[in-house]
Design an enzyme around this catalytic site. Sequence first.
Site, PDB file in Angstrom:
ATOM      1  N   SER A 117       0.813  -1.207   0.000  1.00  0.00           N
ATOM      2  CA  SER A 117       0.000   0.000   0.000  1.00  0.00           C
ATOM      3  C   SER A 117       0.846   1.256   0.000  1.00  0.00           C
ATOM      4  CB  SER A 117      -0.930   0.037   1.210  1.00  0.00           C
ATOM      5  OG  SER A 117      -1.644   1.261   1.222  1.00  0.00           O
ATOM      6  N   LYS A 170      -4.493  -6.744   3.300  1.00  0.00           N
ATOM      7  CA  LYS A 170      -4.480  -5.592   2.391  1.00  0.00           C
ATOM      8  C   LYS A 170      -5.905  -5.239   1.959  1.00  0.00           C
ATOM      9  CE  LYS A 170      -3.081  -2.253  -0.263  1.00  0.00           C
ATOM     10  NZ  LYS A 170      -3.862  -2.070  -1.421  1.00  0.00           N
ATOM     11  N   HIS A 180      -7.457  -3.429   4.733  1.00  0.00           N
ATOM     12  CA  HIS A 180      -6.873  -2.075   4.706  1.00  0.00           C
ATOM     13  C   HIS A 180      -7.654  -1.195   3.731  1.00  0.00           C
ATOM     14  CE1 HIS A 180      -4.465   0.907   2.550  1.00  0.00           C
ATOM     15  NE2 HIS A 180      -3.827   1.133   3.687  1.00  0.00           N
ATOM     16  N   ASN A 181      -7.901  -1.733   2.547  1.00  0.00           N
ATOM     17  CA  ASN A 181      -8.618  -0.947   1.548  1.00  0.00           C
ATOM     18  C   ASN A 181     -10.058  -0.678   1.968  1.00  0.00           C
ATOM     19  OD1 ASN A 181      -6.228  -1.249   0.125  1.00  0.00           O
ATOM     20  ND2 ASN A 181      -7.268  -1.451  -1.833  1.00  0.00           N
ATOM     21  N   GLU A 186      -9.906   2.017   4.300  1.00  0.00           N
ATOM     22  CA  GLU A 186      -9.596   3.217   3.494  1.00  0.00           C
ATOM     23  C   GLU A 186     -10.891   3.811   2.908  1.00  0.00           C
ATOM     24  OE1 GLU A 186      -6.405   2.603   0.484  1.00  0.00           O
ATOM     25  OE2 GLU A 186      -7.866   3.246  -1.011  1.00  0.00           O
TER      26      GLU A 186
HETATM   27  C1  6PG Z   1      -3.173   1.556  -1.559  1.00  0.00           C
HETATM   28  C2  6PG Z   1      -4.483   1.806  -2.261  1.00  0.00           C
HETATM   29  C3  6PG Z   1      -4.443   1.239  -3.648  1.00  0.00           C
HETATM   30  C4  6PG Z   1      -5.616   1.688  -4.522  1.00  0.00           C
HETATM   31  C5  6PG Z   1      -6.885   0.913  -4.231  1.00  0.00           C
HETATM   32  C6  6PG Z   1      -8.141   1.686  -4.083  1.00  0.00           C
HETATM   33  O1  6PG Z   1      -3.245   0.945  -0.499  1.00  0.00           O
HETATM   34  O2  6PG Z   1      -2.153   2.001  -2.044  1.00  0.00           O
HETATM   35  O3  6PG Z   1      -5.498   1.205  -1.542  1.00  0.00           O
HETATM   36  O4  6PG Z   1      -4.337  -0.128  -3.553  1.00  0.00           O
HETATM   37  O5  6PG Z   1      -5.731   3.047  -4.509  1.00  0.00           O
HETATM   38  O6  6PG Z   1      -6.990   0.005  -5.265  1.00  0.00           O
HETATM   39  O7  6PG Z   1      -8.670   1.968  -5.308  1.00  0.00           O
HETATM   40  P1  6PG Z   1     -10.200   2.148  -5.632  1.00  0.00           P
HETATM   41  O8  6PG Z   1     -10.699   3.306  -4.807  1.00  0.00           O
HETATM   42  O9  6PG Z   1     -10.154   2.472  -7.072  1.00  0.00           O
HETATM   43  O10 6PG Z   1     -10.917   0.884  -5.348  1.00  0.00           O
END
Ligand code: 6PG
Length: 477
Positions: A128, A182, A185-186, A189
């Site tokens: 990430s 991961k 994590h997303n 996010e």
């Molecule tokens: C990271 C991000 C990266 C990417 C994701 C989210 O941890 O560096 O999460 O993996 O930006 O794929 O993207 P989307 O918002 O397009 O789903």
Amino acid sequence: ATANIGVVGLAVMGSNLARNLASREGNTVAVYNRTYARTEELLSEHPEAGFVASETIDDFVASLAKPRTAIIMVQAGAGTDAVIGQLVERFEPGDIIVDGGNANFHDTIARESRIAPTGIHFVGAGISGGEEGALHGPSIMPGGSAESYETLGPILASIAAVAEGEPCVTHVGTDGAGHFVKMIHNGIEYADMQLIAEAYDLLRTVGSLQPAAIADVFARWNEGPLESYLIEITAEVLRQVDPATGRPFVDIVLDQAGSKGTGVWTVQNALDLGVPVGGIGEAVFARAVSSKPAQREAVQRIVNSRPTVQEADASFADDVAKALYASKVVAYAQGFDAIIAGAEKYGWDIHKDRIAKIWRGGCIIRAQFLNRIAEAYDENPDIATLLEAPYFAQAVADGEAAWRRVVATSALSGVPVPGFSSALSYYDSLAVKRLPAALVQGQRDFFGAHTYKRVDKPGTFHTLWSGDRTEVEVPGH
Ligand code: 6PG
């Protein structure tokens, strides 16, 4: 064979990771890309990296010292499988193949079990931090065998971000554990971004602040407990002015959010695991709602009056900050619950405090806040929820009244806050003594004889709803 590490796939993420590797003492980096023109471009742009470049996959493999270690940075899915196939054909037992893309962890588990009999280690590693992170220090979440980590660990530690003196990498667990973490994590996010977006919307609509002024509010928040990369970049985005029109950048961007799928995966898997991740779910749905212009326009056509926006008092921005913080605690609590459930289901020995620590630097959700999470799990790894950790319990209690005011104000003003309100509902669901789930059980028993338990004695029961409505005990439950 001169390189201790190789990178396959030289698009932005791959080439930045390769450059990062090459910049660290002791690494010689082999590079390979399907189209050699891209490799040549990288070589000419970055002669300082001293890359060992190959035109063919055979030469690439030959350029790697044993145990050969190669990181694949190509598009998840078919592209990854093709490269894995080429490497498996040429690698030997003990060699290591790392998939550094955003692979679905189920695929990683399947790939690992397919490759394991060859004696080659297959490691799914979440990386990430976007393009900048790849170049200057990402947060890295490798799965795979403990044995592979002996070789891989020091290499990854050499390029990872450093937080409080520690590299942001840890062996997460076996097979798909790294990609699973991961994925979570997303998901977090997504939730964090949605909550920040709602805070912005409230400051603008109720608080009557312009984007530049909101940027100042966010910049101030970034000095306190909300300090995080996402808050920091939000201030930057809000301060941006569109050069073409002179309007705030945020006003010229189409309000339809896209996604690449990892948030959806998080929710799909949480559903399978039975873990309530409403904060993440609402964030995924909020993007979906935004991208449904037909429905939005249809309702906008039939709605002829909108609620009067409530007046904001002087402390409104502080209230929003507290609501944001409390909702964020909920989102992280839900994310960690999903990690716990995944670890249990897939047999991973995941150390939650270590995950919080490797998320402190390099990754998109990096924040001071993660120190508090690391401390909470370090102090007591068995807490039932992050919400009970003393620090967070206190923080949420301190912000609770503000949180409720903000959600109430949003509802009365007609400002959509799916993140804030679902987080508050989740908190209330845990906090009340009795839930209406008892009534749901009654309904289920009524129409489907699905049975229920009683509060006052053990056993399983059914009421004869279509008969005389007496209760019978159901044996064998
Ligand atoms: C990271 C991000 C990266 C990417 C994701 C989210 O941890 O560096 O999460 O993996 O930006 O794929 O993207 P989307 O918002 O397009 O789903």
